[in-house]
Every structure is written in C-alpha cells, then in structure tokens.
Design an enzyme around this catalytic site. Sequence first.
Site, PDB file in Angstrom:
ATOM      1  N   GLY A  13       0.870  -1.185   0.000  1.00 48.74           N
ATOM      2  CA  GLY A  13       0.000   0.000   0.000  1.00 48.74           C
ATOM      3  C   GLY A  13       0.897   1.222   0.000  1.00 48.74           C
ATOM      4  N   ILE A  17       0.167   6.702   4.189  1.00 48.76           N
ATOM      5  CA  ILE A  17       1.013   6.098   5.223  1.00 48.76           C
ATOM      6  C   ILE A  17       2.182   5.371   4.567  1.00 48.76           C
ATOM      7  CG2 ILE A  17       1.132   4.483   7.168  1.00 48.76           C
ATOM      8  CD1 ILE A  17      -1.807   5.001   7.701  1.00 48.76           C
ATOM      9  N   GLY A  18       1.891   4.612   3.501  1.00 51.16           N
ATOM     10  CA  GLY A  18       2.934   3.808   2.844  1.00 51.16           C
ATOM     11  C   GLY A  18       4.094   4.649   2.347  1.00 51.16           C
ATOM     12  N   ASP A  37       1.921  -1.503  -4.612  1.00 53.20           N
ATOM     13  CA  ASP A  37       0.527  -1.051  -4.669  1.00 53.20           C
ATOM     14  C   ASP A  37      -0.117  -1.652  -5.907  1.00 53.20           C
ATOM     15  OD1 ASP A  37      -0.872   1.589  -3.058  1.00 53.20           O
ATOM     16  OD2 ASP A  37      -1.916   0.868  -4.861  1.00 53.20           O
ATOM     17  N   ASN A  99     -11.975  -3.457   3.588  1.00 55.32           N
ATOM     18  CA  ASN A  99     -10.565  -3.724   3.876  1.00 55.32           C
ATOM     19  C   ASN A  99     -10.281  -5.204   4.131  1.00 55.32           C
ATOM     20  OD1 ASN A  99      -9.958  -1.112   3.391  1.00 55.32           O
ATOM     21  ND2 ASN A  99      -9.571  -0.515   5.512  1.00 55.32           N
ATOM     22  N   ILE A 122      -1.288  -2.172   9.658  1.00 57.99           N
ATOM     23  CA  ILE A 122      -1.752  -0.821  10.009  1.00 57.99           C
ATOM     24  C   ILE A 122      -3.208  -0.605   9.566  1.00 57.99           C
ATOM     25  CG2 ILE A 122      -1.347   1.657   9.696  1.00 57.99           C
ATOM     26  CD1 ILE A 122       1.539   1.174   9.295  1.00 57.99           C
ATOM     27  N   ASN A 124      -7.087  -0.476   8.901  1.00 53.60           N
ATOM     28  CA  ASN A 124      -8.200  -0.490   9.862  1.00 53.60           C
ATOM     29  C   ASN A 124      -9.414  -1.239   9.344  1.00 53.60           C
ATOM     30  OD1 ASN A 124      -7.530   0.918  12.286  1.00 53.60           O
ATOM     31  ND2 ASN A 124      -7.273   2.774  11.052  1.00 53.60           N
ATOM     32  N   ARG A 155      -0.167   9.995  20.927  1.00 55.90           N
ATOM     33  CA  ARG A 155      -1.161  11.089  20.966  1.00 55.90           C
ATOM     34  C   ARG A 155      -1.393  11.522  22.414  1.00 55.90           C
ATOM     35  NH1 ARG A 155      -4.833   8.316  16.256  1.00 55.90           N
ATOM     36  NH2 ARG A 155      -3.931   9.520  14.560  1.00 55.90           N
ATOM     37  N   HIS A 179      -8.069  -0.547  18.991  1.00 52.17           N
ATOM     38  CA  HIS A 179      -7.799   0.757  18.383  1.00 52.17           C
ATOM     39  C   HIS A 179      -9.127   1.338  17.907  1.00 52.17           C
ATOM     40  CE1 HIS A 179      -5.530   3.863  16.485  1.00 52.17           C
ATOM     41  NE2 HIS A 179      -5.767   3.472  15.249  1.00 52.17           N
TER      42      HIS A 179
HETATM   43  N1  APR Z   1      -3.400  -4.271  -2.549  1.00 53.39           N
HETATM   44  C1  APR Z   1      -2.441  -3.344  -2.309  1.00 53.39           C
HETATM   45  N2  APR Z   1      -2.707  -2.044  -2.113  1.00 53.39           N
HETATM   46  C2  APR Z   1      -3.991  -1.674  -2.157  1.00 53.39           C
HETATM   47  C3  APR Z   1      -5.040  -2.578  -2.386  1.00 53.39           C
HETATM   48  C4  APR Z   1      -4.702  -3.940  -2.590  1.00 53.39           C
HETATM   49  N3  APR Z   1      -5.633  -4.869  -2.840  1.00 53.39           N
HETATM   50  N4  APR Z   1      -6.210  -1.901  -2.368  1.00 53.39           N
HETATM   51  C5  APR Z   1      -5.906  -0.613  -2.122  1.00 53.39           C
HETATM   52  N5  APR Z   1      -4.567  -0.467  -2.001  1.00 53.39           N
HETATM   53  C6  APR Z   1      -3.774   0.750  -1.787  1.00 53.39           C
HETATM   54  C7  APR Z   1      -4.392   1.961  -2.460  1.00 53.39           C
HETATM   55  O1  APR Z   1      -4.138   1.963  -3.851  1.00 53.39           O
HETATM   56  C8  APR Z   1      -3.696   3.101  -1.715  1.00 53.39           C
HETATM   57  O2  APR Z   1      -2.543   3.538  -2.415  1.00 53.39           O
HETATM   58  O3  APR Z   1      -3.712   1.098  -0.417  1.00 53.39           O
HETATM   59  C9  APR Z   1      -3.298   2.469  -0.384  1.00 53.39           C
HETATM   60  C10 APR Z   1      -3.952   3.116   0.821  1.00 53.39           C
HETATM   61  O4  APR Z   1      -3.476   4.418   0.892  1.00 53.39           O
HETATM   62  P1  APR Z   1      -4.389   5.666   1.318  1.00 53.39           P
HETATM   63  O5  APR Z   1      -5.696   5.586   0.623  1.00 53.39           O
HETATM   64  O6  APR Z   1      -3.567   6.896   1.155  1.00 53.39           O
HETATM   65  O7  APR Z   1      -4.680   5.380   2.876  1.00 53.39           O
HETATM   66  P2  APR Z   1      -3.713   5.627   4.129  1.00 53.39           P
HETATM   67  O8  APR Z   1      -4.028   6.947   4.722  1.00 53.39           O
HETATM   68  O9  APR Z   1      -2.315   5.311   3.786  1.00 53.39           O
HETATM   69  O10 APR Z   1      -4.312   4.531   5.144  1.00 53.39           O
HETATM   70  C11 APR Z   1      -4.177   3.145   4.874  1.00 53.39           C
HETATM   71  O11 APR Z   1      -4.252   2.543   7.192  1.00 53.39           O
HETATM   72  O12 APR Z   1      -4.697   3.824   9.097  1.00 53.39           O
HETATM   73  C12 APR Z   1      -5.215   2.927   8.150  1.00 53.39           C
HETATM   74  O13 APR Z   1      -7.555   3.471   8.102  1.00 53.39           O
HETATM   75  C13 APR Z   1      -6.346   3.532   7.371  1.00 53.39           C
HETATM   76  O14 APR Z   1      -7.088   1.471   6.398  1.00 53.39           O
HETATM   77  C14 APR Z   1      -6.356   2.668   6.145  1.00 53.39           C
HETATM   78  C15 APR Z   1      -4.877   2.333   5.932  1.00 53.39           C
END
Ligand code: APR
Length: 319
Positions: A13, A17-18, A37, A99, A122, A124, A155, A179
Amino acid sequence: MNMFQKPKIAVIGAGMIGGNLAYMAAKKGLGDIVLFDIVEGLPQGKALDILETTPIEKINSNLIGTNNYEDIKDADVIIITAGIPRKPGMSRDDLLSTNAKIMAQVAENVKRYAPNSYVIVISNPLDAMVYLFYKISGFHKNRVMGMAGILDASRFRAFIALETGISVESISAFVLGGHGDSMVPLPRYSYVGGVPLPHFPGMTSEKIESIVERTRKGGGEIVALLKTGSAFYAPAASAMAMTESIIRDQKKVFPAAVYCEGEYGYNDLFIGLPAVFGGNGMEKIIEIELEPNEKEALDKSAAAVESLKENLKTLNFIT
Ligand code: APR
C-alpha cells in the site's frame, strides 16, 4: 538475509502512510525498501522520488516501487497499509468489509512470497485486520502484530505535553485495548518526569478526563480536519519505531495489537497490550496489574473487538 545483506522491508500500500513509511525507513537507514501497490505507477513514482533524496540525505538504501508481488520475495519485515482510510463521519469499523477483502488478498501473497517475514498491520479496523492476516497466513503469533497502541500512546503524550508545557521526552503514557473509541488510556501508568500523571502538580481529574477523551478520539480529530482521509505522519512514525525495534533487536516495549493465548484472560484475540519487540518479533506480552475499573474497560474494548471477529465470520472471511 546473509551476513552482509541489508534487511529488506516491504510496504504494501503506497498511499499516504505507505509513502511516508518508505521515506522514514530510508532516512533511518533501516534497509532496502520495496513499495507495493495495485495502482500502476504510484509505488514506482514514490520510490523513485524517495531514491532521489538519497544523495542529499546520504542514505545507502535501495528503493523500488512495484505492482508485482514477486518483488516482496523474502522480505524480512512487511508493513501492511493497503486499504481505504475513513472519511468524516465514519468509524474505523465501517471499513471492515472493504478492507477485509483487500487484507485477504495481501495475506495470501505475503504467505506465498515472504513466509519468514515479521508483519506489522496498520490497515483499519486494526484489531480485526491483524486477526484476519494471522488466520489466513498461519504465521506464528510472534511474527504478526498490529500498530495502534504506540500511536494512541504518542497522541496521549503529545496532549499531556500541550497541557503541561513539559517536553514530550519527559512524558510516558500507556494505552491498552482495541484501536477504537473503546481504547483504554491509563493515567495511573502514565508519567510526567517520573511522576504518575494523577499526582503531577496542577493535574486535576477534569484535565485528565479531557486529555483521555481527546486521545480516544485522536484519529477522528484528524479525519475531521483533513476531510479526505485519515492521519498518516504519526501512524507511519509509530510503525517505524516498531520496525526499528525488530530490525535492530532493541527490545523496546510498546503497546500493540498482539495475539492473546490466555494473557489478561483473553483467548484467540488480537488486542492492544504492552509487549516487547525485538529480533524475534513480538517477543513477550507484559502482564500488569489492573484495577477493577481498568479491567472492566479493557473487557469492554475486547468485547468490541470480539464482535468484529464475529462479523468477519458472518462475512465468510474466516470460519
Ligand atoms: N493491494 C495493495 N494495495 C492496495 C489494495 C490492494 N488490494 N487496495 C488498495 N490499495 C492501496 C491503495 O491503492 C492506496 O494507495 O492502499 C493504499 C492506501 O493508501 P491511502 O488511501 O492513502 O490510505 P492511508 O491513509 O495510507 O491509510 C491506509 O491505514 O490507518 C489505516 O484506516 C487507514 O485502512 C487505512 C490504511
């Protein structure tokens, strides 16, 4: 890993966060980094961008971005951030079915390509996602952990520092439980300059209650401000501290979502508890004395996590 190879860290991902995780891991010189990703170009672009900071930052890490799971082969540590984040008005639990589908796919691939990795989840709702990963992968409980308590405690510490004007470095804090809104910040085990929070001069029970409440809703406060997603800097920094403790065998104690086999009276459940993190992953859960009201709050939180586990069964993700 042979004696002279750098650790390999795979981040699944490459979102908010990634991307930050990859940058932080590179800056700390923790190893070579693979950013994965499903979106084409996204992990490649971020990895290349970070790679281009390495001459300036004097970093000797290699970074690649990929849409091919084969590239995570034999990773030592895998951090999973794949999934959707919440939007204003949503609870973490609202993300469950979306998720869970993503986590099931990720777990199958991690099991296939990196069966000896240590895995930090990580995504949720955290406690349910880490449980699902554990069940699908079949990994030993020492290899699977969820990042949450360290973030909630950070926090809590930041809010205590804002209230007291004391350096965050002189403040420690303790948060147990899932969490979510039922997490259990423990003022009695939180300290300012070595003094238990309730005994710190000027710290009234009303002030403590408001800091505790702000901690419980800390994630939601950021979601309400950002409007388009959830927190990413502090979650990334939190997972990085866990990763570093494992890779460098630091044996630090953090609250994290860990698998219980009787600890605190819980079984077959991931929930936030203090544990030691070192070269063998989640090495040991630390059992501390809880007062009846604290145990009651933890039991309530465990019941909330248990009901998400039941939802995973109803949705046929696990049997
Ligand atoms: N395989 C790999 N990556 C994926 C998949 C999958 N099947 N489906 C979605 N993704 C990727 C998305 O393309 C995106 O780049 O996961 C990434 C998630 O990134 P963001 O949408 O920016 O979310 P982020 O803020 O990083 O949070 C990720 O962590 O804290 C938790 O609730 C939050 O569940 C969320 C996760």
